[in-house]
Design a protein around this motif. Structure first.
Motif, mmCIF file in Angstrom:
data_model
loop_
_atom_site.group_PDB
_atom_site.id
_atom_site.type_symbol
_atom_site.label_atom_id
_atom_site.label_comp_id
_atom_site.label_asym_id
_atom_site.label_seq_id
_atom_site.Cartn_x
_atom_site.Cartn_y
_atom_site.Cartn_z
ATOM 1 N N THR A 100 -8.757 82.377 -115.685
ATOM 2 C CA THR A 100 -8.792 83.084 -114.399
ATOM 3 C C THR A 100 -7.608 84.029 -114.254
ATOM 4 O OG1 THR A 100 -7.727 81.206 -113.337
ATOM 5 C CG2 THR A 100 -10.124 81.334 -113.185
ATOM 6 N N ALA A 101 -6.523 83.796 -114.993
ATOM 7 C CA ALA A 101 -5.367 84.695 -114.936
ATOM 8 C C ALA A 101 -5.570 85.927 -115.806
ATOM 9 C CB ALA A 101 -4.116 83.955 -115.372
ATOM 10 N N SER A 102 -6.600 85.927 -116.633
ATOM 11 C CA SER A 102 -6.853 87.058 -117.511
ATOM 12 C C SER A 102 -7.222 88.296 -116.692
ATOM 13 C CB SER A 102 -8.006 86.708 -118.458
ATOM 14 O OG SER A 102 -8.446 87.842 -119.129
ATOM 15 N N PRO A 103 -6.731 89.471 -117.078
ATOM 16 C CA PRO A 103 -7.057 90.682 -116.310
ATOM 17 C C PRO A 103 -8.542 91.047 -116.371
ATOM 18 C CG PRO A 103 -5.822 91.230 -118.292
ATOM 19 C CD PRO A 103 -5.823 89.740 -118.176
ATOM 20 N N ASN A 104 -9.258 90.563 -117.378
ATOM 21 C CA ASN A 104 -10.689 90.864 -117.502
ATOM 22 C C ASN A 104 -11.563 89.866 -116.765
ATOM 23 O OD1 ASN A 104 -10.118 93.032 -119.170
ATOM 24 N ND2 ASN A 104 -10.108 91.741 -120.990
ATOM 25 N N PHE A 105 -10.946 88.913 -116.044
ATOM 26 C CA PHE A 105 -11.723 87.885 -115.352
ATOM 27 C C PHE A 105 -12.502 88.512 -114.203
ATOM 28 C CE2 PHE A 105 -12.063 84.793 -111.875
ATOM 29 C CZ PHE A 105 -12.870 83.870 -112.496
ATOM 30 N N GLU A 106 -13.792 88.161 -114.129
ATOM 31 C CA GLU A 106 -14.635 88.631 -113.035
ATOM 32 C C GLU A 106 -15.393 87.428 -112.500
ATOM 33 O OE1 GLU A 106 -18.534 91.433 -112.481
ATOM 34 O OE2 GLU A 106 -17.085 91.951 -114.048
ATOM 35 N N ASN A 107 -15.304 87.218 -111.210
ATOM 36 C CA ASN A 107 -15.976 86.066 -110.617
ATOM 37 C C ASN A 107 -17.480 86.313 -110.607
ATOM 38 O OD1 ASN A 107 -16.728 83.828 -109.263
ATOM 39 N ND2 ASN A 107 -15.529 84.216 -107.439
ATOM 40 N N THR A 108 -18.203 85.516 -111.358
ATOM 41 C CA THR A 108 -19.659 85.664 -111.424
ATOM 42 C C THR A 108 -20.322 84.439 -110.799
ATOM 43 O OG1 THR A 108 -19.627 84.702 -113.623
ATOM 44 C CG2 THR A 108 -19.599 87.093 -113.485
ATOM 45 N N VAL B 277 -7.845 65.405 -122.048
ATOM 46 C CA VAL B 277 -8.939 66.384 -122.028
ATOM 47 C C VAL B 277 -8.994 67.067 -120.663
ATOM 48 C CG1 VAL B 277 -11.453 66.634 -122.071
ATOM 49 C CG2 VAL B 277 -10.301 65.303 -123.831
ATOM 50 N N GLY B 278 -8.788 66.305 -119.591
ATOM 51 C CA GLY B 278 -8.779 66.882 -118.242
ATOM 52 C C GLY B 278 -7.673 67.902 -118.069
ATOM 53 N N VAL B 279 -6.490 67.583 -118.571
ATOM 54 C CA VAL B 279 -5.362 68.515 -118.473
ATOM 55 C C VAL B 279 -5.658 69.779 -119.269
ATOM 56 C CG1 VAL B 279 -2.952 68.854 -119.132
ATOM 57 C CG2 VAL B 279 -3.634 66.762 -117.955
ATOM 58 N N LEU B 280 -6.251 69.623 -120.456
ATOM 59 C CA LEU B 280 -6.608 70.800 -121.255
ATOM 60 C C LEU B 280 -7.620 71.683 -120.525
ATOM 61 C CD1 LEU B 280 -6.869 69.389 -124.885
ATOM 62 C CD2 LEU B 280 -5.221 71.024 -124.003
ATOM 63 N N MET B 281 -8.600 71.067 -119.856
ATOM 64 C CA MET B 281 -9.592 71.845 -119.100
ATOM 65 C C MET B 281 -8.927 72.621 -117.971
ATOM 66 S SD MET B 281 -12.818 71.366 -120.027
ATOM 67 C CE MET B 281 -13.818 70.266 -120.972
ATOM 68 N N ILE B 282 -8.010 71.971 -117.246
ATOM 69 C CA ILE B 282 -7.320 72.637 -116.140
ATOM 70 C C ILE B 282 -6.499 73.813 -116.663
ATOM 71 C CG2 ILE B 282 -5.503 72.334 -114.404
ATOM 72 C CD1 ILE B 282 -6.596 69.462 -114.049
ATOM 73 N N VAL B 283 -5.784 73.606 -117.769
ATOM 74 C CA VAL B 283 -4.983 74.680 -118.367
ATOM 75 C C VAL B 283 -5.888 75.826 -118.808
ATOM 76 C CG1 VAL B 283 -3.527 75.255 -120.348
ATOM 77 C CG2 VAL B 283 -3.059 73.204 -119.025
ATOM 78 N N LEU B 284 -7.047 75.504 -119.383
ATOM 79 C CA LEU B 284 -7.979 76.540 -119.824
ATOM 80 C C LEU B 284 -8.501 77.358 -118.651
ATOM 81 C CD1 LEU B 284 -9.551 77.730 -122.241
ATOM 82 C CD2 LEU B 284 -11.356 76.092 -121.716
ATOM 83 N N VAL B 285 -8.847 76.695 -117.557
ATOM 84 C CA VAL B 285 -9.343 77.410 -116.376
ATOM 85 C C VAL B 285 -8.261 78.318 -115.808
ATOM 86 C CG1 VAL B 285 -10.049 77.083 -113.973
ATOM 87 C CG2 VAL B 285 -11.143 75.760 -115.777
ATOM 88 N N ILE B 286 -7.032 77.822 -115.729
ATOM 89 C CA ILE B 286 -5.934 78.648 -115.221
ATOM 90 C C ILE B 286 -5.717 79.856 -116.128
ATOM 91 C CG2 ILE B 286 -3.434 78.685 -114.847
ATOM 92 C CD1 ILE B 286 -3.706 75.772 -113.888
ATOM 93 N N PHE B 287 -5.755 79.626 -117.436
ATOM 94 C CA PHE B 287 -5.562 80.720 -118.393
ATOM 95 C C PHE B 287 -6.670 81.765 -118.274
ATOM 96 C CE2 PHE B 287 -6.530 82.427 -122.644
ATOM 97 C CZ PHE B 287 -5.367 83.137 -122.859
#
Length: 52
Positions: free
Chosen positions: A30-38, A18-28
Motif C-alpha cells: 500500500t506504500a508503493s506509489p503505483n498502489f491503486e485501491n481497487t 506468517v501473520g506478521v509477514l502478511m501485515i508487513v507485505l500489506v504495508i509495503f
C-alpha cells in the motif's frame, strides 16, 4: 532452538510469524506509489450512484 518448544508453541510461533509477514507485505504494497485501491464494493456503489 525450536526443538526445545512444545508443539503448541511451535504452531503459535509459526502462525504469528506468517501473520506478521502478511501485515508487513500489506504495508509495503500500500506504500508503493503505483498502489491503486481497487475495492470491488466501492466500484459497485459508484456504478449504482452513476446510474440513478
Amino acid at each position: 532452538m525450536l526443538e526445545s518448544l512444545d508443539p503448541f508453541q511451535q504452531l503459535l510461533l509459526g502462525v504469528s510469524s506468517v501473520g506478521v509477514l502478511m501485515i508487513v507485505l500489506v504495508i509495503f504494497l500500500t506504500a508503493s506509489p503505483n498502489f491503486e485501491n481497487t475495492d470491488r464494493l466501492k466500484k459497485i456503489l459508484d456504478f449504482f450512484e452513476k446510474n440513478k
